[in-house]
Design a protein around this motif. Structure first.
Motif, PDB file in Angstrom:
ATOM      1  N   ALA A 411       0.832  -1.206   0.000  1.00 18.61           N
ATOM      2  CA  ALA A 411       0.000   0.000   0.000  1.00 18.61           C
ATOM      3  C   ALA A 411       0.868   1.258   0.000  1.00 18.61           C
ATOM      4  CB  ALA A 411      -0.934  -0.010   1.209  1.00 18.61           C
ATOM      5  N   VAL A 412       1.853   1.292   0.886  1.00 22.67           N
ATOM      6  CA  VAL A 412       2.744   2.459   0.951  1.00 22.67           C
ATOM      7  C   VAL A 412       3.582   2.558  -0.317  1.00 22.67           C
ATOM      8  CG1 VAL A 412       4.708   3.459   2.168  1.00 22.67           C
ATOM      9  CG2 VAL A 412       2.792   2.516   3.467  1.00 22.67           C
ATOM     10  N   GLY A 413       4.063   1.427  -0.823  1.00 23.59           N
ATOM     11  CA  GLY A 413       4.823   1.446  -2.068  1.00 23.59           C
ATOM     12  C   GLY A 413       4.001   1.980  -3.222  1.00 23.59           C
ATOM     13  N   TRP A 414       2.732   1.601  -3.301  1.00 20.19           N
ATOM     14  CA  TRP A 414       1.829   2.101  -4.342  1.00 20.19           C
ATOM     15  C   TRP A 414       1.688   3.610  -4.237  1.00 20.19           C
ATOM     16  CZ3 TRP A 414      -2.913   4.654  -4.160  1.00 20.19           C
ATOM     17  CH2 TRP A 414      -3.692   4.631  -5.324  1.00 20.19           C
ATOM     18  N   PHE A 415       1.490   4.113  -3.029  1.00 20.32           N
ATOM     19  CA  PHE A 415       1.283   5.545  -2.848  1.00 20.32           C
ATOM     20  C   PHE A 415       2.536   6.348  -3.190  1.00 20.32           C
ATOM     21  CE2 PHE A 415       0.648   9.557  -0.671  1.00 20.32           C
ATOM     22  CZ  PHE A 415      -0.701   9.812  -0.890  1.00 20.32           C
ATOM     23  N   LEU A 416       3.695   5.793  -2.930  1.00 22.52           N
ATOM     24  CA  LEU A 416       4.951   6.496  -3.200  1.00 22.52           C
ATOM     25  C   LEU A 416       5.426   6.332  -4.642  1.00 22.52           C
ATOM     26  CD1 LEU A 416       6.984   5.676   0.038  1.00 22.52           C
ATOM     27  CD2 LEU A 416       5.926   7.866  -0.573  1.00 22.52           C
ATOM     28  N   SER A 417       4.821   5.423  -5.382  1.00 18.30           N
ATOM     29  CA  SER A 417       5.298   5.127  -6.727  1.00 18.30           C
ATOM     30  C   SER A 417       5.029   6.289  -7.690  1.00 18.30           C
ATOM     31  CB  SER A 417       4.621   3.865  -7.266  1.00 18.30           C
ATOM     32  OG  SER A 417       4.961   3.664  -8.622  1.00 18.30           O
ATOM     33  N   PRO A 418       6.049   6.741  -8.422  1.00 18.86           N
ATOM     34  CA  PRO A 418       5.834   7.794  -9.426  1.00 18.86           C
ATOM     35  C   PRO A 418       5.017   7.297 -10.618  1.00 18.86           C
ATOM     36  CG  PRO A 418       8.080   6.957  -9.550  1.00 18.86           C
ATOM     37  CD  PRO A 418       7.462   6.329  -8.337  1.00 18.86           C
ATOM     38  N   GLU A 419       4.863   5.966 -10.744  1.00 17.67           N
ATOM     39  CA  GLU A 419       4.099   5.416 -11.855  1.00 17.67           C
ATOM     40  C   GLU A 419       2.584   5.462 -11.607  1.00 17.67           C
ATOM     41  OE1 GLU A 419       5.526   1.523 -12.716  1.00 17.67           O
ATOM     42  OE2 GLU A 419       7.602   2.171 -13.020  1.00 17.67           O
ATOM     43  N   VAL A 420       2.196   5.694 -10.364  1.00 22.07           N
ATOM     44  CA  VAL A 420       0.772   5.787 -10.038  1.00 22.07           C
ATOM     45  C   VAL A 420       0.316   7.222 -10.210  1.00 22.07           C
ATOM     46  CG1 VAL A 420      -0.965   5.477  -8.234  1.00 22.07           C
ATOM     47  CG2 VAL A 420       0.929   3.852  -8.436  1.00 22.07           C
ATOM     48  N   ILE A 421      -0.783   7.418 -10.919  1.00 23.06           N
ATOM     49  CA  ILE A 421      -1.322   8.752 -11.199  1.00 23.06           C
ATOM     50  C   ILE A 421      -1.677   9.459  -9.895  1.00 23.06           C
ATOM     51  CG2 ILE A 421      -3.187  10.006 -12.344  1.00 23.06           C
ATOM     52  CD1 ILE A 421      -3.329   7.665 -14.336  1.00 23.06           C
ATOM     53  N   ALA A 422      -1.287  10.722  -9.799  1.00 25.97           N
ATOM     54  CA  ALA A 422      -1.524  11.489  -8.575  1.00 25.97           C
ATOM     55  C   ALA A 422      -3.011  11.557  -8.234  1.00 25.97           C
ATOM     56  CB  ALA A 422      -0.941  12.893  -8.722  1.00 25.97           C
ATOM     57  N   TYR A 431     -11.423   8.828  -0.343  1.00 31.37           N
ATOM     58  CA  TYR A 431     -12.393   7.780  -0.032  1.00 31.37           C
ATOM     59  C   TYR A 431     -12.314   7.404   1.447  1.00 31.37           C
ATOM     60  CZ  TYR A 431     -15.633   4.142  -1.483  1.00 31.37           C
ATOM     61  OH  TYR A 431     -16.760   3.385  -1.652  1.00 31.37           O
ATOM     62  N   ALA A 432     -11.123   7.530   2.030  1.00 29.46           N
ATOM     63  CA  ALA A 432     -10.932   7.229   3.445  1.00 29.46           C
ATOM     64  C   ALA A 432     -11.078   8.475   4.317  1.00 29.46           C
ATOM     65  CB  ALA A 432      -9.568   6.598   3.661  1.00 29.46           C
ATOM     66  N   ARG A 433     -11.602   9.561   3.743  1.00 27.46           N
ATOM     67  CA  ARG A 433     -11.792  10.821   4.455  1.00 27.46           C
ATOM     68  C   ARG A 433     -10.467  11.380   4.966  1.00 27.46           C
ATOM     69  NH1 ARG A 433     -15.518  14.195   3.888  1.00 27.46           N
ATOM     70  NH2 ARG A 433     -15.519  14.835   6.089  1.00 27.46           N
ATOM     71  N   ARG A 434      -9.460  11.257   4.133  1.00 23.95           N
ATOM     72  CA  ARG A 434      -8.161  11.869   4.410  1.00 23.95           C
ATOM     73  C   ARG A 434      -7.887  12.876   3.310  1.00 23.95           C
ATOM     74  NH1 ARG A 434      -5.663  10.012   9.348  1.00 23.95           N
ATOM     75  NH2 ARG A 434      -5.917   7.753   9.502  1.00 23.95           N
ATOM     76  N   PHE A 435      -7.296  14.007   3.679  1.00 16.01           N
ATOM     77  CA  PHE A 435      -7.057  15.041   2.670  1.00 16.01           C
ATOM     78  C   PHE A 435      -5.612  15.540   2.693  1.00 16.01           C
ATOM     79  CE2 PHE A 435     -11.543  15.049   3.733  1.00 16.01           C
ATOM     80  CZ  PHE A 435     -12.119  14.927   2.481  1.00 16.01           C
ATOM     81  N   ASP A 436      -4.741  14.722   3.294  1.00 12.86           N
ATOM     82  CA  ASP A 436      -3.326  15.063   3.265  1.00 12.86           C
ATOM     83  C   ASP A 436      -2.673  14.327   2.104  1.00 12.86           C
ATOM     84  OD1 ASP A 436      -1.901  12.447   4.309  1.00 12.86           O
ATOM     85  OD2 ASP A 436      -3.659  12.755   5.584  1.00 12.86           O
ATOM     86  N   HIS A 437      -1.410  14.567   1.928  1.00 14.92           N
ATOM     87  CA  HIS A 437      -0.680  13.934   0.833  1.00 14.92           C
ATOM     88  C   HIS A 437       0.493  13.112   1.360  1.00 14.92           C
ATOM     89  CE1 HIS A 437      -2.886  16.122  -2.289  1.00 14.92           C
ATOM     90  NE2 HIS A 437      -2.832  17.157  -1.472  1.00 14.92           N
ATOM     91  N   GLU A 438       0.364  12.632   2.583  1.00 17.34           N
ATOM     92  CA  GLU A 438       1.420  11.870   3.209  1.00 17.34           C
ATOM     93  C   GLU A 438       1.179  10.366   3.023  1.00 17.34           C
ATOM     94  OE1 GLU A 438       4.082  13.307   4.494  1.00 17.34           O
ATOM     95  OE2 GLU A 438       3.213  15.243   3.954  1.00 17.34           O
ATOM     96  N   ALA A 439       2.262   9.638   2.797  1.00 15.47           N
ATOM     97  CA  ALA A 439       2.138   8.194   2.612  1.00 15.47           C
ATOM     98  C   ALA A 439       2.239   7.424   3.917  1.00 15.47           C
ATOM     99  CB  ALA A 439       3.223   7.703   1.657  1.00 15.47           C
ATOM    100  N   GLY A 440       2.709   8.091   4.965  1.00 12.34           N
ATOM    101  CA  GLY A 440       3.007   7.390   6.198  1.00 12.34           C
ATOM    102  C   GLY A 440       1.856   6.587   6.771  1.00 12.34           C
ATOM    103  N   ASN A 441       0.638   7.089   6.645  1.00 10.10           N
ATOM    104  CA  ASN A 441      -0.501   6.383   7.218  1.00 10.10           C
ATOM    105  C   ASN A 441      -1.418   5.790   6.152  1.00 10.10           C
ATOM    106  OD1 ASN A 441      -1.665   8.628   6.154  1.00 10.10           O
ATOM    107  ND2 ASN A 441      -2.582   9.392   8.045  1.00 10.10           N
ATOM    108  N   PHE A 442      -0.946   5.740   4.915  1.00 10.20           N
ATOM    109  CA  PHE A 442      -1.833   5.284   3.840  1.00 10.20           C
ATOM    110  C   PHE A 442      -2.223   3.819   4.017  1.00 10.20           C
ATOM    111  CE2 PHE A 442      -2.545   3.564  -0.487  1.00 10.20           C
ATOM    112  CZ  PHE A 442      -3.712   4.260  -0.767  1.00 10.20           C
ATOM    113  N   HIS A 443      -1.319   3.002   4.553  1.00  9.06           N
ATOM    114  CA  HIS A 443      -1.676   1.600   4.786  1.00  9.06           C
ATOM    115  C   HIS A 443      -2.827   1.482   5.764  1.00  9.06           C
ATOM    116  CE1 HIS A 443       1.139   2.727   7.931  1.00  9.06           C
ATOM    117  NE2 HIS A 443       0.792   1.665   8.647  1.00  9.06           N
ATOM    118  N   GLU A 444      -2.876   2.386   6.758  1.00  9.44           N
ATOM    119  CA  GLU A 444      -3.989   2.370   7.699  1.00  9.44           C
ATOM    120  C   GLU A 444      -5.280   2.832   7.035  1.00  9.44           C
ATOM    121  OE1 GLU A 444      -3.023   4.469  11.250  1.00  9.44           O
ATOM    122  OE2 GLU A 444      -1.268   3.231  11.696  1.00  9.44           O
TER     123      GLU A 444
END
Length: 534
Positions: A411-422, A431-444
């Motif tokens: 999950a974190v690798g996907w979010f940090l990947s430059p190949e994934v569209i922003a 969708y998870a009601r988050r509006f930051d751009h940090e990958a640190g908690n994306f797995h959660e």
């Protein structure tokens, strides 16, 4: 077998963890069936988990880059998973033989692991074969019809410098009951050594499986639809595969056609089954082989995930001389008839359908008519289409939802990947009601979406629970380097992680419906079939 929650619509909300056996902690370079496996089951129990999903338990080889999906056997177990400590406890290996052994706790070095474990297993074999327990091998082999052909196959590969079976001398390229017996008599030590390793693996796995069920944990196994060309299965059962009788090579091979991800498709190279051969003798042998395979897998695990389920509705057939999968053809598979016949022979089939990739309405209809749950992968959900079938609001109770699988980035690798569209990343966060751009908690965030979904079963890869990046992914499809190597160090399976996960599954109603009694008492190696070895 337990009351399987994957039957009749997944009536109970639950959660499980995806972790291959090779990824378990342990001192011998690769996960094994010893203390670390039992400790992981304890971790699952403490974390409120009811399922452990694994990858195929089959042997791997350097020729197939150690992929468990391209094995020399559809029945054998991987001898690298054998617990060495149990052999020390039984006096088959001296403790001094283990001195100087040191491996990374983060990844598997297969060549080093094989060299070390093969040496130790040879020592164990020398001690075992002269003991009064050696007669157990004959009993084990007689009870499992696949054992002798597999063991002879491996012995023949060593004899022929590891060449594929279709390059062996003519008299060895075919398998019969008489040829198996003749070779066994001439090369008894080589064949019995292979039987010995399978005996160890299956004895230890049976203990571990029993302990899992005592804890209320069901194991989800993995059954690849195809088998490797250079396998004991094709060698022994050539008549059920599409092979040229003159060369023993495939006439057509498996793969998938070109799509968005690959302009030339994927050419897997596995031999195809003779589903279209309507001769009664061929169909009978083909169905017998599949029946034996399903029975065997259901004896090892509680539920079986069938990889590439869509191949039963129709499969991509590519002429063997092709170098890409472009010039293939869709051929009708055996469909519902096959599964109904298997149910008649075996009974209710607790199957999870891997319905990813090119899925047509016909494949969905087959899955639904059979009542098998399919898979929903959250990392495929955020392309901007509100009708995307992987979005939680489009999921159904009888599907199994995953943050990702062994073939995905973490999950974190996907979010940090430059190949994934922003925009995809933003939609996932929103969708998870988050509006930051940090990958640190994306797995959660993804775990929240999976656990809160209507799907009764959620499966979480261990890497996503721990928030690890793409250096910890299990496999990258289309590549052969650095796959099947990641290991979970022991310190990550701690009380803090299990407590957090237990709280999450409880909040979303995925805890066990009633407290499980403590196991009576934890099964030890002294209770196993190995107990009388001296």
């Amino acid at each position: 077998m337990n009351d399987l929650k994957l039957v009749n619509g997944l009536h109970t909300r639950a959660c499980g963890i995806l972790l291959p056996v090779f990824s378990l902690p342990g001192p011998y370079g690769i996960g094994c069936l010893g203390k670390s496996a039992y400790a992981f089951l304890d971790f699952l129990h403490d974390a409120g988990q009811q399922f452990w999903q694994i990858l195929p338990l089959a042997p791997t080889s350097e020729a197939s880059y150690y992929s468990p999906y391209m094995s020399p056997s559809a029945f054998a177990g991987n001898h690298l998973y054998i617990d060495i400590e149990a052999l020390v406890e039984k006096g088959l290996i001296n403790r001094e033989d283990l001195s100087g052994i040191s491996f990374s706790e983060y990844h598997v070095d297969y060549q080093e692991v094989q060299a070390t474990k093969n040496k130790l297993l040879r020592l164990a074999w020398q001690a075992f074969k002269d003991s009064r327990e050696a007669s157990l091998l004959s009993q084990f082999s007689n009870n499992h019809s696949w054992v002798l052909p597999f063991s002879v196959f491996i012995a023949l590969k060593y004899k022929n410098d590891n060449a594929p079976w279709y390059a062996w001398p003519t008299e060895e390229k075919t398998c019969s009951a008489q040829s198996l017996e003749n070779f066994h008599q001439k090369h008894q030590d080589a064949v019995d050594y292979e039987i010995f390793k399978q005996y160890l693996f299956h004895s230890q796995w049976e203990l571990l499986h029993t302990y899992a069920n005592q804890l209320g944990i069901q194991i989800i196994g993995d059954l690849p639809i195809y088998v490797a060309l250079d396998s004991a299965d094709v060698w022994e059962h050539q008549c059920i595969f599409q092979l040229d009788t003159a060369t023993s090579r495939p006439t057509h091979v498996a793969g998938v056609p070109p799509d968005y991800f690959s302009k030339t498709g994927q050419l897997w190279g596995n031999p195809l089954y003779k589903w279209q051969d309507k001769k009664p003798a061929t169909q009978n042998k083909l169905y017998q082989w599949w029946e034996k395979r399903l029975r065997h897998n259901l004896s090892l695990t509680d539920i079986v995930r069938i990889d590439h389920f869509r191949g039963f509705e129709s499969y991509w057939s590519v002429p063997a001389e092709e170098t890409t999968a472009i010039n293939g053809t869709w051929i009708p598979g055996p469909g519902k008839t096959f599964f109904k016949e298997m149910e008649q022979r075996i009974g209710t089939l607790p199957i999870l359908a891997e319905d990813l990739g090119i899925i047509t309405p016909e494949v969905e209809q087959l899955r639904d008519e059979l009542g098998y749950p399919g898979m929903k992968i959250l990392l495929f959900a955020f392309d901007g289409d509100p009708g995307n079938s992987y979005l939680p609001h489009n999921c159904t109770k009888d599907a199994v939802i995953y943050t990702g699988t062994h073939d995905n980035d973490t999950a974190v690798g996907w979010f940090l990947s430059p190949e994934v569209i922003a925009d995809d990343k933003f939609r996932a966060k929103r969708y998870a009601r988050r509006f930051d751009h940090e990958a640190g908690n994306f797995h959660e965030d993804l775990i929240y979406l999976a656990l809160s979904s209507v799907c009764n079963l959620a499966i979480l890869p261990m890497q996503d629970i721990l928030g690890f990046g793409n250096d910890c992914r299990t496999n990258t499809p289309g590549t052969v380097i650095n796959n099947w190597q990641w290991r979970c160090a022991e310190r990550f399976l701690n009380n803090q992680t299990s407590s957090w996960l237990r709280d999450q599954v409880a909040f979303f109603g995925r805890s066990p419906t009633k407290p499980k009694p403590d196991p009576t008492p934890k099964m030890t190696q002294d209770q196993s079939i190995l107990s009388s070895w001296k």
